[in-house]
Design an enzyme around this catalytic site. Structure first.
Site, mmCIF file in Angstrom:
data_model
loop_
_atom_site.group_PDB
_atom_site.id
_atom_site.type_symbol
_atom_site.label_atom_id
_atom_site.label_comp_id
_atom_site.label_asym_id
_atom_site.label_seq_id
_atom_site.Cartn_x
_atom_site.Cartn_y
_atom_site.Cartn_z
ATOM 1 C CD GLU A 169 18.985 66.513 -11.965
ATOM 2 O OE1 GLU A 169 19.835 65.862 -12.585
ATOM 3 O OE2 GLU A 169 17.991 66.002 -11.423
ATOM 4 C CD GLU A 280 12.135 66.892 -11.179
ATOM 5 O OE1 GLU A 280 12.622 65.805 -10.820
ATOM 6 O OE2 GLU A 280 12.620 67.600 -12.075
#
Ligand code: XIL
Length: 375
Positions: A169, A280
């Site tokens: 991220e 994910e």
């Protein structure tokens, strides 16, 4: 006999799941719950945590999730236990206990193992950014700490790990450039932009046999962010940084994004000569974004009709994955959980609102989505 999910896709990609600590280390889960209670006793509480708030007791196993996991998945990742705050809670004090148990479980199940994650602005221990007096640590010290961390983890686990999220991220949702301190990244603020290259060079040494992943969310949702990641990767490739895979988290929903955007995203990174994995995935039944802003939807009923719609969506997206696997780009697809009962989406982004984003319902029964995928 019931088909095994991973076997259905074995000629295309591995099918993985994220696993919560409850399913392989109940003792560790109790310890971490306690740690969280202590943390909130000395830190400002979020608004929803009223004075009479009690941390819920942990449910008691055995859990059907463990059985489903062993049966249907050939790749696993720890949902929380291998993050830095859990591995390295105090200065100089590593806690390998849960990660060891996670790996033991995976080996018993004959599953490949991913490591999530080495550098991330979230779930890093606070102490790592501070010196003994509680002041912000220097660039040199933090760099050394990160390097030591990567090598310590690699030394103990690299032989068991096939794929590592090196940086998680790092692209900002606002600027589409590297996330900085305005976006909660102390790593960037203290180390500057080249922490990413460095982390990959260290990871290459520490995990010589793993694929090295840069992982992020909303790349398939927000074209600007997708492009920002592309620019970063292009530069990294030009500088000879050993990144080989892009992880698309794919926390998506029933309405957005269209499959064509997912396809475009995979092919864009493929065009750089990189592999892509889905790291994910889940499909939330809520679309909390409307007219350019966040608007949270109220709880809805998880009717058969809605679940059938979700099944069709999973199915068309997996068709796209098959196509991209055939093209040699897509390698793995990992779901962020096993049953809806334990999905992190039950509390996120709306506290207390349940969701139903996975392939198995709260009782562990196969949902239409699962049936559609093994057809
Ligand atoms: C989430 C876990 O699922 C939760 O249990 C935890 O409370 C917070 O983190 N992106 C990531 C994952 O990279 O590590 C996050 O996992 C979900 C978003």
């Amino acid at each position: 006999m019931e088909k095994k999910l991973f076997e259905v896709y074995k000629d295309y990609f591995r099918v993985g799941a994220a696993v919560g600590g409850l399913f392989y280390d109940e003792e560790g889960a109790i310890k971490k719950r306690q740690r969280m209670i202590e943390w909130f006793s000395t830190h400002p509480k979020p608004e929803w945590m009223t004075d009479d708030f009690k941390f819920p007791e942990l449910p008691k196993g055995p859990f059907i999730d463990s059985k489903i996991l062993a049966n249907h998945f050939n790749l696993v990742v720890a949902e929380n236990d291998t993050k830095m705050s859990n591995m390295y809670p105090k200065p100089g004090e590593f806690d390998f206990s849960s990660a060891d148990k996670f790996i033991e479980m995976a080996k018993k199940n004959n599953q490949d193992i991913r490591w999530h994650t080495l550098v991330w602005h979230n779930q890093s221990p606070e102490w790592i950014f501070k010196d003994d007096d509680g002041n912000q640590v220097s660039k040199e010290v933090l760099e050394q700490r990160l390097k030591d961390y990567i090598f310590t983890i690699g030394k103990r686990y690299s032989k068991d790990i096939c794929s590592v999220d090196v940086v998680n991220e790092c692209i900002s949702d606002k600027t589409f450039k590297l996330r900085d301190g305005n976006d909660r990244s102390k790593w960037f603020d203290i180390l500057g932009p080249d922490y990413i290259d460095k982390a990959f060079f260290w990871a290459k040494e520490a995990f010589p046999n793993s694929s090295l992943v840069i992982n992020d969310y909303n790349l398939e949702m927000i074209p600007g962010k997708r492009q920002g990641m592309y620019e970063l990767l292009k530069g990294m490739k030009e500088r000879g940084v050993p990144v080989d895979t892009v992880g698309l988290q794919m926390h998506i929903n029933m309405e957005y994004p269209p499959v064509s955007e997912i396809e475009k995203t995979i092919e864009l990174y493929g065009s750089l000569g990189l592999n892509v994995i889905v790291t994910e995935m889940e499909i939330s039944v809520y679309h909390d974004f409307k007219d350019g802003k966040e608007q949270f939807q109220p709880r809805r009923e998880y009717t058969q009709e809605l679940m059938e719609k979700q099944a069709a969506r999973y199915s068309e997206i997996f068709e796209c994955f098959k196509k991209e696997a055939k093209a040699g780009i897509l390698k793995d697809v990992i779901l962020w959980g096993i049953t809806d009962r334990f999905s992190w989406k039950n509390d996120f982004p709306v506290r207390g609102r349940t969701d139903a984003p996975l392939l198995f319902d709260i009782e562990g029964k196969a949902k239409p989505a699962f049936n559609a995928l093994v057809k």
